[in-house]
Write a protein that holds these residues in place. Structure first.
Motif, PDB file in Angstrom:
ATOM      1  N   LEU A  83       0.938  -1.289  -0.088  1.00 13.57           N
ATOM      2  CA  LEU A  83      -0.057  -0.123  -0.010  1.00 13.57           C
ATOM      3  C   LEU A  83       0.772   1.274  -0.019  1.00 13.57           C
ATOM      4  O   LEU A  83       1.669   1.302   0.825  1.00 13.57           O
ATOM      5  N   GLU A  84       0.751   1.981  -1.074  1.00 16.91           N
ATOM      6  CA  GLU A  84       1.735   3.278  -1.322  1.00 16.91           C
ATOM      7  C   GLU A  84       0.899   4.449  -1.171  1.00 16.91           C
ATOM      8  O   GLU A  84      -0.036   4.489  -1.978  1.00 16.91           O
ATOM      9  N   GLU A  85       1.198   5.288  -0.437  1.00 20.44           N
ATOM     10  CA  GLU A  85       0.682   6.546   0.123  1.00 20.44           C
ATOM     11  C   GLU A  85       1.090   7.619  -0.695  1.00 20.44           C
ATOM     12  O   GLU A  85       2.587   7.571  -0.883  1.00 20.44           O
ATOM     13  N   CYS A 131      -3.664   6.373  -2.121  1.00 17.84           N
ATOM     14  CA  CYS A 131      -2.887   5.018  -1.872  1.00 17.84           C
ATOM     15  C   CYS A 131      -3.386   4.069  -2.757  1.00 17.84           C
ATOM     16  O   CYS A 131      -4.578   3.775  -3.080  1.00 17.84           O
ATOM     17  N   TRP A 178      -8.269   4.754   5.893  1.00 23.07           N
ATOM     18  CA  TRP A 178      -7.251   5.482   6.464  1.00 23.07           C
ATOM     19  C   TRP A 178      -7.400   5.472   7.930  1.00 23.07           C
ATOM     20  O   TRP A 178      -8.219   5.708   8.630  1.00 23.07           O
ATOM     21  N   THR A 188      -7.192   1.785  -5.633  1.00 20.79           N
ATOM     22  CA  THR A 188      -6.941   3.018  -5.144  1.00 20.79           C
ATOM     23  C   THR A 188      -7.795   3.598  -4.523  1.00 20.79           C
ATOM     24  O   THR A 188      -8.805   3.842  -4.619  1.00 20.79           O
ATOM     25  N   TYR A 241      -1.878   6.739   7.726  1.00 21.09           N
ATOM     26  CA  TYR A 241      -1.673   5.439   7.007  1.00 21.09           C
ATOM     27  C   TYR A 241      -2.571   4.865   6.356  1.00 21.09           C
ATOM     28  O   TYR A 241      -4.077   4.952   6.717  1.00 21.09           O
ATOM     29  N   CYS A 242      -2.524   4.238   4.915  1.00 22.55           N
ATOM     30  CA  CYS A 242      -3.505   3.655   4.352  1.00 22.55           C
ATOM     31  C   CYS A 242      -3.674   2.299   4.829  1.00 22.55           C
ATOM     32  O   CYS A 242      -2.551   1.418   5.215  1.00 22.55           O
ATOM     33  N   GLY A 282       0.214   0.843   4.687  1.00 19.94           N
ATOM     34  CA  GLY A 282       1.382   1.449   4.126  1.00 19.94           C
ATOM     35  C   GLY A 282       2.508   2.189   4.957  1.00 19.94           C
ATOM     36  O   GLY A 282       2.353   1.964   6.369  1.00 19.94           O
TER      37      GLY A 282
END
Length: 125
Positions: free
Chosen positions: A4-6, A22, A36, A78, A95-96, A116
């Motif tokens: 998971l990339e924020e 995200c 989140w 996403t 944080y996701c 994430g």
């Protein structure tokens, strides 16, 4: 392993806006809820809100209702968090998290080990 990339955090003045994104990547069999958490300095993480694959939303922090909006693009795995009228008390690492199943197993949003890396949101007064 699912990642998971924020993105989208930053420094903004009170009253300003930010949009967090995200994206989930990896071998994903299914994703249900995405959402989140946030963690302010010296405090425990708290769930901001979540959105299901059917786009039903729930906001768990009373103070963000009417200011924050969750949305998602299922085709892109996403989730977005539009934050308007930001206040200094919104300052936190965001944080996701997601409920998902992958080739490595299934995980729930509440499992912090699978969040994430976090993105910093700082709101100046």
């Amino acid at each position: 392993q699912v990642q998971l990339e924020e993105s989208g955090g930053g420094l903004v003045q009170a009253g300003g806006s930010l949009r967090l994104s995200c994206a989930a990547s990896g071998i994903i069999f299914s994703i249900n809820a995405m959402g989140w958490y946030r963690q302010a300095p010296g405090k425990q993480p708290e769930l901001v809100g979540s959105i299901t694959s059917g786009h039903s939303t729930n906001y768990d922090i009373e103070s963000v209702k009417g200011r924050f909006t969750l949305s998602r693009d299922n085709a892109k795995n996403t989730v977005y968090l539009q934050m308007n009228s930001l206040k200094p008390e919104d300052t936190a690492v965001y944080y996701c998290a997601a409920d998902y199943c992958s080739n490595r197993g299934c995980h729930r949003m509440s499992e912090s080990d699978y969040w994430g890396q976090g993105t910093q949101v700082t709101v100046s007064s």
